[in-house]
Design an enzyme around this catalytic site. Structure first.
Site, PDB file in Angstrom:
ATOM      1  N   ARG A 104     -11.618   3.722  -0.652  1.00 42.18           N
ATOM      2  CA  ARG A 104     -11.900   2.321  -0.352  1.00 42.18           C
ATOM      3  C   ARG A 104     -13.190   2.253   0.449  1.00 42.18           C
ATOM      4  O   ARG A 104     -13.534   3.202   1.161  1.00 42.18           O
ATOM      5  CB  ARG A 104     -10.748   1.696   0.451  1.00 42.18           C
ATOM      6  N   LYS A 116       5.008   0.278  -0.529  1.00 50.23           N
ATOM      7  CA  LYS A 116       6.244   0.886  -0.009  1.00 50.23           C
ATOM      8  C   LYS A 116       7.475   0.310  -0.701  1.00 50.23           C
ATOM      9  O   LYS A 116       8.485   0.993  -0.890  1.00 50.23           O
ATOM     10  CB  LYS A 116       6.346   0.710   1.504  1.00 50.23           C
ATOM     11  N   GLU A 125       0.838   8.563  -3.631  1.00 51.67           N
ATOM     12  CA  GLU A 125       1.986   7.678  -3.371  1.00 51.67           C
ATOM     13  C   GLU A 125       2.380   6.936  -4.645  1.00 51.67           C
ATOM     14  O   GLU A 125       3.551   6.898  -5.045  1.00 51.67           O
ATOM     15  CB  GLU A 125       1.637   6.653  -2.284  1.00 51.67           C
ATOM     16  N   HIS A 183      21.939  14.244  18.330  1.00 53.18           N
ATOM     17  CA  HIS A 183      22.391  15.125  17.261  1.00 53.18           C
ATOM     18  C   HIS A 183      23.392  14.367  16.402  1.00 53.18           C
ATOM     19  O   HIS A 183      24.236  13.653  16.938  1.00 53.18           O
ATOM     20  CB  HIS A 183      23.061  16.369  17.854  1.00 53.18           C
ATOM     21  N   GLY A 189      -3.419   7.555  -4.366  1.00 53.68           N
ATOM     22  CA  GLY A 189      -3.150   8.062  -5.705  1.00 53.68           C
ATOM     23  C   GLY A 189      -1.819   8.779  -5.782  1.00 53.68           C
ATOM     24  O   GLY A 189      -1.036   8.572  -6.728  1.00 53.68           O
ATOM     25  N   GLY A 229      -7.735  10.869  -8.485  1.00 52.43           N
ATOM     26  CA  GLY A 229      -7.752  10.933  -7.028  1.00 52.43           C
ATOM     27  C   GLY A 229      -6.402  11.330  -6.483  1.00 52.43           C
ATOM     28  O   GLY A 229      -5.400  10.655  -6.746  1.00 52.43           O
TER      29      GLY A 229
END
Lengths: 445, 465
Positions: B273, B52, B191, B444, B189, B184
């Site tokens: 995995r 990330k 990300e 909102h 793959g 893959g």
């Protein structure tokens, strides 16, 4: 009014932590000074912890089965005067406690447990938070408490929030059987309480023994039971046991026992078979020092003892304990009988001192009249032998070509094969047999 | 050999193992945790967190590049450059802080951490060998918890090493390849492939199935497919990989049996995995297994008394948050609490661009389960906040029972939808109905309004579409 925190006192002997085995108070109770509030267990002994100030219990420092460090918060009381806890330090103190504090509604907010999941289970099924009042029944009340007639269909999960599901798990309630009064059949805390209050099971309506039952109960292995489990597991895992069972004719011994009880029972106390067995073990062990021993297998040392500190396996309400008859070699029959009675009573009532629960060099175990034909007693680690007594029965025996009735009893014994050879074990039991079958020898020096 | 006795021994310091150990420590259970590498396991060290971080860095770089070529926002910037070593250091810094934090939490909970590799002798005895030649020690325990996680699957024709990257290698590049082939098109793959594309790498994805993210429904993956194409990622779907050589690159065969080569400087193999069940004596316990994973019951118990297993080693879904919840569940049971691992749903998030989040049942899954259901989607194209974020692609979809409007599932695709997973999970766990969400005031302008609007639309009451 102030808040007073009673902490787990240092009960000596280097003990750093204890296990809570019973609460004698609950939040909301008013306690007097010196009133017992909890029982805690050290390695072997159960110790009663009293309140040292009077007050009203606000919170308990943990659930039964939980381990508390010395100095951890045990109980929080509301007391007259200032107490020993300042408001602004309350949360800090609470966070130091190893367990969440079970608070009651009127406890100070700062004392309340922060995360709900950390709330320890109540030692007994908790009273419903909002128990449905019987008067609030009526048609609606009846509908709310009515259990689901049948379980939901297979694969359909009962609808309940995580908190309700967790509460159900804690209380051992299978949500599949609980009626959900909420939207889409959602089960609320109140539904759960109602189910518990109505004792739940639809089966309760009919007491037929032929209905399917699906309940299951999980019993935490805590307190003495846990100690027993650990001890037994350790003994069986570490010690290569072998057992030896021998039949002994105790007709003469039994006659002597009854005669002695007739003669002296009122003045010296009644004799059971155990003092005789203790005497026989003491005498036989003189020739088998390797059997009256403890084996430290970590250090690789067997320690043999001249003294016979006889462990006497004793059934208590909490489970098996082994109080110790110290220096059994120095006691006559009646002294043995009195000492056995004393230490056994101490174990049963939880009043035994620590040194009465440790240090045995060999153990004697008996199931009394339930003793069966043979058993495989587990050695009281780190000892190397245990002698088990089976039931005494009258059986026909051949004697001089005639059948005669004799009192027979088996001894089932286990030995640590690492340090006791089979031959020595057999000889030891045969020596006991000779002494018990000719009881006069018990008293010949 | 030095010996140690404890009540609970945890093998594996990943999210499952360390959470179990911390909770056990909090509950006063003497606990030892064995970890051969770094605390935090795959998730913190070579998985969720570093990926990330890399994805975020790539996103920021991509935005800077867009600003250099003219932005509708009126921002003008110069051509950006990337100091890859600094990017990797920054990522490693985050990992370092988190793994150090885990160590601190374990210490605070009184857990003894043994650095080394575990070798199971029996269900109550484990030998730990120090990774750096330290003396081995034997640990005896009452409860053994297997939390050994999983490892990337390699292709026999392309073992990891050199130019062939596992996902771990792709998270710490020394240089950016010019051409990267990703094998893959699952979430790992894609990300990483998208991140590398944003860093300026030519990315080609090869996938055996006919579409990307094959485990998600097609409607949900459509915005991801469009984004991939728009970003210049080349896709070869329905293609199998035959091998690799340095001169020609990756050899591929398509559905028509045509064979061709894809030039590549690096190849990222991300085909899945598998549970880590070998190399530490697990086979000696002879536990019940299904395929490669350890079979557990609703209490996370294995077929051997006193031996527990959690997380990836127990199979799908291999998600850190599932392992964490299981770890907590096991620790509490060892402390004597009655617990079962029975979540209503386990959220799954895919950090592609746009992100995908799935919680509970999809419409197809609900119908396959024999449930009569309604579903409705609300597009971000009609959401004010999405417009201000330049992220109007994607939608939120809700699935509910038709008879009582009980919410069965949520799916969303769009920028930032990963954060909606909390609301989705909570509504399902709480047993919410469409009306509960529809009649909750949502702030909102937020993306969350699309959640409320999806529920309203399922009820036939949508306001903004």
């Amino acid at each position: 009014m102030g808040i007073y925190v009673i902490r787990m006192p240092d009960i000596g002997e280097g003990i750093a932590e204890v296990e809570l085995v019973a609460w004698h108070v609950q939040p909301g109770d008013v306690v007097a000074e010196d009133q017992p509030i909890a029982d805690v267990m050290t390695d072997k002994a159960t110790v009663e912890i009293p309140a040292h100030v009077p007050g009203k219990v606000l919170a308990l420092g943990g659930a039964v089965g939980q381990v508390l460090a010395v100095g951890a918060e045990l109980v929080r009381l509301e007391v007259e005067g200032e107490g020993n806890l300042k408001e602004n330090s309350a949360s800090a103190l609470a966070s130091q406690a190893p367990a969440a504090i079970n608070s009651v509604a009127n406890a100070p907010a700062a004392a309340a447990p922060a995360p709900a999941p950390a709330a320890a289970p109540a030692p007994a099924p908790a009273a419903p938070r909002e128990a449905p009042a019987p008067a609030a029944g009526g048609a609606r009340g009846a509908a709310r408490t009515a259990p689901a007639a049948v379980a939901r269909s297979a694969g359909e999960r009962p609808l309940a929030s995580p908190a309700v599901r967790r509460a159900a798990q804690e209380r051992g309630i299978d949500l599949r059987y609980v009626h959900g009064s909420g939207p889409a059949g959602r089960i609320s805390h109140e539904d759960l309480d109602a189910w518990a209050a109505s004792a739940g099971q639809p089966a309760a309506q009919g007491r037929s023994q032929y209905v399917e039952r699906h309940g299951e109960e999980q019993i935490p292995v805590i307190g003495l039971r846990r100690k027993i489990a650990q001890k037994m597991q350790e003994a069986k895992r570490r010690i290569p046991h072998f057992s030896y069972v021998e039949e002994i004719d105790v007709t003469e011994l039994e006659a002597l026992r009854q005669r002695l009880n007739q003669l002296h029972g009122a003045t010296r106390g009644k004799l059971t078979l155990l003092p005789f067995l203790a005497r026989a073990m003491v005498l036989a062990l003189r020739d088998f020092p390797q059997i009256n021993a403890r084996y430290d297998d970590d250090a690789g040392v067997v320690t043999r003892y001249e003294a016979v500190h006889l462990g006497v396996a004793t059934q208590t309400d909490g489970g098996l304990m082994v109080p110790v008859l110290r220096h059994a070699e120095s006691l006559d029959l009646w002294q043995s009988a009195a000492s056995i009675a004393r230490v056994a009573e101490g174990a049963r009532t939880g009043k035994a001192a620590r040194d009465e629960l440790s240090g045995s060099t060999i153990t004697l175990t008996s199931l009394g009249a339930l003793g069966g034909i043979a058993s495989t007693p587990v050695i009281n680690h780190p000892e190397v032998a245990i002698v088990g007594v089976n039931r005494m029965v009258e059986r026909p025996m051949f004697q001089g070509g005639h059948v005669v009735a004799r009192q027979l009893m088996n001894l089932s014994s286990s030995f640590d094969h690492r340090v006791v050879d089979g031959m020595d074990a057999a000889r030891f039991i045969q020596a006991m047999r000779a002494l018990l079958e000719t009881p006069a020898l018990l008293f010949v020096e | 050999m030095k010996e140690l006795s404890t009540k609970l021994l945890v093998i594996g310091g990943g999210p499952g193992g360390y959470v179990a150990a911390i909770r056990a420590g909090q509950l006063g259970i003497p606990t030892v945790l064995v970890e051969g590498e770094r605390l935090g396991g795959t998730c913190l060290t070579i998985g969720c967190i570093p990926s990330k971080a890399l994805i975020h860095a790539a996103e920021v770089f991509e935005q800077a590049r867009q600003h250099a070529t003219g932005s509708p926002l009126g921002i003008r910037a110069g051509e950006p450059t990337l100091d890859l070593a600094q990017t990797v250091r920054w990522k490693d810094g985050i990992v370092q802080r988190l793994t150090g934090g885990v160590g601190g939490l374990l210490r605070k909970a009184g857990v003894q951490v043994l650095q080394g590799w575990a070798q199971i002798e029996d269900g109550k005895t484990v030998t730990v060998r120090g990774a750096d030649g330290q003396a081995a020690q034997r640990v005896r325990c009452e409860h053994l918890l297997l939390a050994t996680g999983s490892e990337p699957v390699a292709l026999p024709s392309m073992p990891f090493g050199g130019a062939i990257w596992s996902s771990t290698d792709a998270l710490s590049p020394d240089v950016l390849p010019r051409r990267l082939v990703v094998v893959g098109a699952g979430y790992i793959g894609l990300e990483l492939g998208i991140a590398y594309r944003k860093l300026g790498v030519e990315v080609t994805v090869v996938e055996a199935a006919q579409r990307v993210l094959p485990s998600y429904d097609e409607e949900l993956t459509q915005p991801v497919l469009e984004s991939l194409k728009k970003s210049g990622v080349v896709l070869h779907l329905g293609c199998s990989v035959l091998g690799w050589d340095e001169q020609h690159g990756v050899h591929v065969r398509n559905a028509r049996a045509d064979e061709f080569a894809l030039p590549a400087d690096r190849v990222l193999v991300a085909v899945g995995r598998r549970p880590r069940t070998t190399g530490f004596g697990l086979e000696s316990l002879q536990l019940d297994m299904t395929g490669r994973h350890v079979v557990i019951d609703a209490h996370c118990r294995t077929s051997m008394r006193g031996v527990w297993a959690i997380g990836d080693v127990t199979g799908e879904p291999m998600l850190a948050h599932r392992a964490m919840a299981q770890g907590e569940c096991v620790a509490e049971q060892i402390a004597g609490h009655n617990r079962r691992f029975e979540p209503m749903a386990i959220p799954a998030v895919c950090f592609t661009d746009p992100e995908v989040v799935v919680v509970g049942k999809t419409p197809a899954e609900a119908r396959a389960a024999g449930l009569e259901c309604i579903d409705a989607a609300f597009p971000f194209a009609a959401n004010g906040r999405a417009m201000t974020l330049e992220a109007t692609g994607g939608f939120v979809r809700v699935v509910a029972r038709k008879d009582n409007h009980l919410i069965l599932g949520w799916q969303a695709v769009g920028r930032g939808v990963a954060e909606l997973a909390a609301a989705f999970g909570q509504s399902i766990e709480m047993g919410a109905r469409l009306e509960d969400v529809a009649h909750t005031i949502h702030a909102h302008p937020t993306l969350g309004e699309a959640v409320q609007e999806a529920a309203l639309r399922a009820l036939g009451q949508a306001l903004h579409i």
